[in-house]
Structure formats: structure tokens, C-alpha cells
Design an enzyme around this catalytic site. Sequence first.
Site, PDB file in Angstrom:
ATOM      1  CG  ASP A 129      -9.541   7.869   7.031  1.00 21.32           C
ATOM      2  OD1 ASP A 129      -8.746   7.681   6.355  1.00 21.32           O
ATOM      3  OD2 ASP A 129      -9.648   7.956   8.184  1.00 21.32           O
ATOM      4  CG  ASP A 175      -1.891   5.197   5.088  1.00 21.54           C
ATOM      5  OD1 ASP A 175      -1.630   4.110   5.518  1.00 21.54           O
ATOM      6  OD2 ASP A 175      -2.931   5.486   4.652  1.00 21.54           O
ATOM      7  CG  ASP A 195      -5.229   8.232   4.773  1.00 19.95           C
ATOM      8  OD1 ASP A 195      -6.211   8.898   4.232  1.00 19.95           O
ATOM      9  OD2 ASP A 195      -5.487   7.083   5.541  1.00 19.95           O
ATOM     10  CE  LYS A 224      -6.168   8.974   8.140  1.00 20.91           C
ATOM     11  NZ  LYS A 224      -6.632   7.762   9.016  1.00 20.91           N
ATOM     12  NE  ARG A 231     -10.869  -0.738   3.923  1.00 22.47           N
ATOM     13  CZ  ARG A 231     -11.337  -0.875   5.242  1.00 22.47           C
ATOM     14  NH1 ARG A 231     -12.613  -1.287   5.440  1.00 22.47           N
ATOM     15  NH2 ARG A 231     -10.570  -0.547   6.166  1.00 22.47           N
ATOM     16  CE  LYS A 279      -3.315   2.579   2.993  1.00 24.68           C
ATOM     17  NZ  LYS A 279      -4.102   2.686   4.255  1.00 24.68           N
TER      18      LYS A 279
END
Length: 416
Positions: A319, A260, A242, A249, A323, A237
Site C-alpha cells: 500500500d 489517489d 489505490d 485497505k 513512492r 502521482k
Amino acid sequence: EGILASVDALTDGDLGRALKRGDLTGKKEETLLLFPAEGKGPDRILVVGVGKDEEVNAEVLRRVFGRGVRVAEGMRLRSLSAWVETSFPLSEAEYAQAAAEGVVLAAWRFKELRTQEDPDKSEVDVLEFALISQGNEEETRRGLFIGLAQARGENLARTLQARPGNVATPTHLGEEAKRLGKEYGLEVRVMGPKEMEEEKMGALLAVAQGSNQEPRFIVLEHRGAEKDDPPLVLVGKGLTFDAGGISIKPAAAMDEMKYDMGGAAGVIGTMQAIGELQPPINVVAIVPTCENLPDGNANKPGDVVTSMSGQTIEILNPDAEGRLILCDALTYSERFKPKAVIDTATLTGACIVALGNHPCGLLSNDQPLADALLDAGQTSQDRAWQLPLWDEYQEQLKSNFADMANIGGREAGTIT
Ligand code: MN
Ligand code: ZN
């Protein structure tokens, strides 16, 4: 006996006296610095405890060698050589590998963005390290070679992670992959948004669309075996930042979201180690990389996108983006007809809630592969803990408007 007797002789009995008086007990990472008389052997001798013989493993040795590097740095020394008393249960190659890893990992630091020395830390680099062989020089060399390659790969991963989001952009990761390709003869393909559109990577592109940074899709290949030998595929990933997208966030510690891309950094570092070691296997590394930011183009809660597999996904929470980029990478990996796929990611905060910061969570639909990874984690002391991947959890991903939702609620967040 052995080396300790020699050190005692070189220091005119200092070591023996220290042992007798209890100044040195041999417990883990305990140190004693000795100064042989002028002209008698080396200028300084550092004795480092390893603890009980039967409890010595690679991790203990890595820490012991790391301690040696720290002491050397503190004295602004640039070279050290080591002799290991081997009455413990490790082969010569194993302790040489652990030594190389301990030294190279401890000597790493991130200073490329400083213009001035940090006054609180010695900025002297240990440049030379020698390990005295116990008799099997070939084994020692082999262990050092493997340890050096692995630790350098790890250090590359750490460097890429430490670089902030405005330096380590998706484009930058693509450039790093190209550099590795050139240096080690790896095949490299770096796709931009146009090619990703042609591949119909709708989930990945949906995440990237809220940022001005163009996404990249990186494929690095090492061909060490026959052409038709199915490869191992590594997926990492690569969220270079992010912010959470529209589901932004909290401000506190948001800077850490530059990490991230830890999965991508790990995979790229692994490919460097593979480039150095040239193992006789085929390996493909796949890194989907982009930013997750909230601008006018960003995907919104409730948006439905179509992944590369043709399935529709309702983005209930922007967020939960990892995936979304990884599912397209996994679909892409199918064309290599891999013998196994290992996907590494900083995927869910829920994993830390479940397991804390010591292991990573492992999910697999192939138990022999899972067992091999759990074993590897024990050997390297980079441990994993397996979570169930039962069909029952699928229920939680039901969506009223699409084939599935991108989050499944609070329960078992890592699994869903
Ligand atoms: Mn996220
Ligand atoms: Zn993320």
C-alpha cells in the site's frame, strides 16, 4: 460614496436604509439583494460584504465572487456583472484575477455522469461574467486572463479527480494529455508497459502488475524559452485507484481512493493553464499512472524489485505504492537536466495525521525552492508546511534483503 451612492440612488434609498437599520454591516460574504425600480438600471443588484478593507486579500475576493455565483444560480440567472469598490490593498490586475477565479471555481460542478437534474441544486450555469474596470482596462483584462486560465486548469484537475476509477483510467489520463497537446501545442509522449520495460521502470511496473489496466507514463512539454534553458519539471502521482494492493485497505471510504491521482490531476490542470498562458519558460510534466489492486499477479510483502535507478527495494507494504511509481518518474526526470523538480502527490495518510487537512506537507533538499513554494502557497492560500528532510531519517528505511525498504515504520511516516 462612489458605487454605493449610485446603488442607493437606483434603489430609491433602499441601500441607505438597510445600512442605517443594520440590515447590512459589510462583514465578509454578507449579502443584500436589491431591486431597482422598473427601467432604472439592472433588474437586480446584489451587494456582498468584503469585511475590513485592510483584511481583504485574493482569497476573500474569490469567496465573495463565489457567493455572487451561488446567489445567481439560486435565482437561475445566467449572467452577472460586477463592480468592485477598491479601497483595499490589491492592484487592479490582482482583484480582476481573484474575481475570475472566484466565479469560474464556484461555477464548476461535476454532472457528466448524471442523467437527471439534481432536484436539490440549481443546475443553471452562469455563462457570462463582466467585470467593470476601475480605469486601467488593460490591467483588468490581464488579471481576468490569468485568473480564467488558472481556474480552468483547476477545474480540469477537479473534473479528472471526480471521474471514478472506471472512467479515469491510466489510459484515459494519457488520452487527456494527448488532447491538451493538440489543443495547446504541447509535446506529448505516452508510454505503455513495453516502453516502460525498456526504460527498466521496475518499481512502477511492480505496482501496476496486480491490475488489468495497463499503466501509462505521460510526458507533456511546454517549450516557451530557449531550447537549452533548463526546464522546470512537474511530477504528479497518478494512482487512478489505490485499493492498497495485497495490503488491502478497509472497505469504508475506499471509494475515495479514486482521488489517489490528485497529484497527476493537478499537474495536468497546470499544463492546461500553461498552454493558455504560454509563459516564456520551459516546463516538463511527468505523470506515472497505474492502479494498485490485489490479484494473483500483485506484488507481495517482502518482494524485492529493482527501480529504474538500479537500486533494489523491498516492498514491505504494497500500500506504500506512490513512492514506488514516483521514484522511477524522478529518475526519468534526470534526463531533462531540470533546474527544479516539483513532485506533488497524495502520498501518505501520515501527512494528514501530522498536519490535518488544511496545508500540504512540503519536503525539499533546496531551501530557496522550498521558500518560493511556501510563498506561492501563501499568495494562493493553498498553503504548505515544511517538514525536515534530515539524513538521520534514512536509517528507518534500512532493509535486511535489499538496498532499502519502501516503508520506515510509524514514526515520521511522511518524511521517510
Ligand atoms: Mn497506497
Ligand atoms: Zn496511494
